[in-house]
Design a protein around this motif. Sequence first.
Motif, PDB file in Angstrom:
ATOM      1  N   UNK A 135       0.829  -1.205   0.000  1.00  0.00           N
ATOM      2  CA  UNK A 135       0.000   0.000   0.000  1.00  0.00           C
ATOM      3  C   UNK A 135       0.865   1.258   0.000  1.00  0.00           C
ATOM      4  N   UNK A 136       1.907   1.270   0.834  1.00  0.00           N
ATOM      5  CA  UNK A 136       2.787   2.430   0.906  1.00  0.00           C
ATOM      6  C   UNK A 136       3.579   2.606  -0.397  1.00  0.00           C
ATOM      7  N   UNK A 137       4.006   1.493  -0.993  1.00  0.00           N
ATOM      8  CA  UNK A 137       4.733   1.571  -2.268  1.00  0.00           C
ATOM      9  C   UNK A 137       3.842   2.170  -3.354  1.00  0.00           C
ATOM     10  N   UNK A 138       2.615   1.695  -3.435  1.00  0.00           N
ATOM     11  CA  UNK A 138       1.685   2.200  -4.431  1.00  0.00           C
ATOM     12  C   UNK A 138       1.467   3.701  -4.271  1.00  0.00           C
ATOM     13  N   UNK A 139       1.255   4.137  -3.040  1.00  0.00           N
ATOM     14  CA  UNK A 139       1.034   5.559  -2.793  1.00  0.00           C
ATOM     15  C   UNK A 139       2.289   6.376  -3.079  1.00  0.00           C
ATOM     16  N   UNK A 140       3.448   5.849  -2.689  1.00  0.00           N
ATOM     17  CA  UNK A 140       4.706   6.562  -2.929  1.00  0.00           C
ATOM     18  C   UNK A 140       4.982   6.719  -4.415  1.00  0.00           C
ATOM     19  N   UNK A 141       4.623   5.709  -5.207  1.00  0.00           N
ATOM     20  CA  UNK A 141       4.820   5.789  -6.657  1.00  0.00           C
ATOM     21  C   UNK A 141       3.932   6.868  -7.274  1.00  0.00           C
ATOM     22  N   UNK A 142       2.739   7.007  -6.752  1.00  0.00           N
ATOM     23  CA  UNK A 142       1.858   8.073  -7.229  1.00  0.00           C
ATOM     24  C   UNK A 142       2.389   9.442  -6.823  1.00  0.00           C
ATOM     25  N   UNK A 143       2.833   9.550  -5.578  1.00  0.00           N
ATOM     26  CA  UNK A 143       3.316  10.835  -5.072  1.00  0.00           C
ATOM     27  C   UNK A 143       4.623  11.255  -5.729  1.00  0.00           C
ATOM     28  N   UNK A 144       5.540  10.299  -5.901  1.00  0.00           N
ATOM     29  CA  UNK A 144       6.885  10.610  -6.373  1.00  0.00           C
ATOM     30  C   UNK A 144       6.960  10.722  -7.890  1.00  0.00           C
ATOM     31  N   UNK A 145       6.275   9.821  -8.593  1.00  0.00           N
ATOM     32  CA  UNK A 145       6.417   9.751 -10.050  1.00  0.00           C
ATOM     33  C   UNK A 145       5.119  10.028 -10.820  1.00  0.00           C
ATOM     34  N   UNK A 146       4.036  10.243 -10.103  1.00  0.00           N
ATOM     35  CA  UNK A 146       2.764  10.451 -10.778  1.00  0.00           C
ATOM     36  C   UNK A 146       2.252   9.207 -11.471  1.00  0.00           C
ATOM     37  N   UNK A 147       2.580   8.032 -10.934  1.00  0.00           N
ATOM     38  CA  UNK A 147       2.201   6.767 -11.562  1.00  0.00           C
ATOM     39  C   UNK A 147       0.685   6.621 -11.631  1.00  0.00           C
ATOM     40  N   UNK A 148       0.204   6.285 -12.824  1.00  0.00           N
ATOM     41  CA  UNK A 148      -1.224   6.049 -13.022  1.00  0.00           C
ATOM     42  C   UNK A 148      -1.553   4.564 -13.099  1.00  0.00           C
TER      43      UNK A 148
END
Length: 238
Positions: A135-148
């Motif tokens: 869960x934290x990895x998924x959120x961090x990827x969105x926050x850091x890289x804008x991952x969709x």
Amino acid sequence: MLYHLASVFLALLFIIQGKYVRRVTPKLPEPAGRREGTYGSGTPLSLLIIGDSAAAGVGVELQRYALVGSMLNTLGPHYQVAWKLMAKTGDTSAELLEKIQHVESTQAFETVVISIGVNDVTGLTSSRKWSSNLAFISQALQDKFGAKRVLFSSLPPMHLFPALPQPLRWWLGVRAKHLNDLAEQFCQTNPQCHFVSAPFPTDRRFIADDGFHPGALAYQLWGEYLARILQEQLIKHA
């Protein structure tokens, strides 16, 4: 029930077998080659591949024969891929999370492919911690890289790894399947995440010399499969 009983009564044997495996298994290096760049022609696509030794390509000599190379070869005729590989041998989900949180990057990646979990199995990461890390990895990827779009590739069938003796092989295999189940459940409740049950071949010729990592043929099949899944999602949401 059998797994939990074995965890208690065979714990000492598992420790001995684990130490033996670490001592006798060849330590293969990460392959040489570029870890970021632009490849192919067509519709622009940004791709980040992250994770552990399998994501890094351990088992082959060059990145062109590893996971990233296989994915680029499949995507290249259709997309201009701005890509980056961020993976390291030995990383657990917790270590991957820490790296994502502390990486200094202004580059955005629409799609992220993750291969992680084998070291969580061998390192006995708890079920709760594993799910929390995802869960934290998924959120961090969105926050850091804008991952969709985040593709979680399944753990390999550790119960078939030639480098592992029985009953350790069976015990780790059961744990790997459990972490796969948890990852799939997590992805089902998070629309931007997709669990990919990768078709890992079990024939010995697909496995690297250490009996633990994929060989070139396995990376080719794995990368092509992930690329096809990604293409299907891109077309679906075009």
